[in-house]
Scaffold this motif. Structure first.
Motif, short mmCIF file in Angstrom:
data_model
loop_
_atom_site.label_atom_id
_atom_site.label_comp_id
_atom_site.label_asym_id
_atom_site.label_seq_id
_atom_site.Cartn_x
_atom_site.Cartn_y
_atom_site.Cartn_z
N GLN A 4 0.83 -1.20 0.00
CA GLN A 4 0.00 0.00 0.00
C GLN A 4 0.87 1.25 0.00
N LYS A 5 1.95 1.24 0.78
CA LYS A 5 2.86 2.39 0.82
C LYS A 5 3.52 2.59 -0.54
N ARG A 6 3.94 1.50 -1.16
CA ARG A 6 4.55 1.60 -2.49
C ARG A 6 3.55 2.11 -3.51
N GLY A 7 2.31 1.65 -3.42
CA GLY A 7 1.28 2.10 -4.34
C GLY A 7 1.00 3.59 -4.18
N LYS A 10 3.97 5.48 -5.62
CA LYS A 10 3.94 5.49 -7.09
C LYS A 10 2.88 6.45 -7.60
N ARG A 11 1.71 6.50 -6.95
CA ARG A 11 0.67 7.43 -7.37
C ARG A 11 1.09 8.88 -7.14
N LYS A 12 1.78 9.14 -6.03
CA LYS A 12 2.27 10.49 -5.76
C LYS A 12 3.30 10.91 -6.80
N ARG A 13 4.21 10.00 -7.11
CA ARG A 13 5.24 10.31 -8.11
C ARG A 13 4.62 10.52 -9.48
N ILE A 18 2.91 14.16 -13.85
CA ILE A 18 1.85 14.69 -14.72
C ILE A 18 1.69 16.19 -14.51
N SER A 19 1.67 16.63 -13.26
CA SER A 19 1.50 18.06 -13.01
C SER A 19 2.73 18.86 -13.45
N SER A 20 3.92 18.34 -13.22
CA SER A 20 5.14 19.06 -13.60
C SER A 20 5.28 19.21 -15.11
N VAL A 21 5.07 18.12 -15.83
CA VAL A 21 5.19 18.18 -17.28
C VAL A 21 4.07 19.03 -17.88
N SER A 22 2.88 18.94 -17.32
CA SER A 22 1.77 19.77 -17.80
C SER A 22 2.06 21.24 -17.58
N LEU A 23 2.56 21.58 -16.40
CA LEU A 23 2.91 22.97 -16.11
C LEU A 23 4.02 23.46 -17.03
N PHE A 24 4.99 22.60 -17.29
CA PHE A 24 6.07 22.95 -18.21
C PHE A 24 5.52 23.28 -19.61
#
Length: 103
Positions: A4-7, A10-13, A18-24
């Motif tokens: 669960q912690k790994r999941g 992974k979702r946070k990363r 997605i947000s970083s590349v979209s903002l870029f």
């Protein structure tokens, strides 16, 4: 419990990427729209540190000939810094994935 912690990790990363590349890409679109128009920022060429930095950047060969997707040198600097940040994070994520797979 560890899965669960790994999941979550992974979702946070993934959401960070997605947000970083979209903002870029949003900033790239804004830079392309503003570049070469009357909306381009007017730099103060006074004796303040920002004015001196602006003079250095405007005369810099790096941002005027080697890496110059835009006419305005500050946009080139911002684009290069964003690319560097994304590459450093990509390298860090690759090494953390390798480390997690080994354990």
């Amino acid at each position: 419990m560890e899965k669960q912690k790994r999941g979550r990790f992974k979702r946070k990363r993934l959401s960070w990427w997605i947000s970083s590349v979209s903002l870029f890409f949003v900033f790239l679109i804004i830079f392309f729209i503003v570049d070469g128009t009357i909306f381009e920022p007017n730099l103060n060429d006074s004796d303040h540190i920002a004015g001196k930095a602006a003079d250095w950047l405007e005369e810099s060969k790096l941002f005027n000939s080697w890496f110059a997707p835009f006419h305005f040198a500050w946009f080139n600097l911002a684009t290069l810094l964003c690319i560097i940040v994304l590459l450093v994070n990509a390298i860090a994520d690759i090494f953390s994935l390798k480390r997690n797979k080994q354990h």
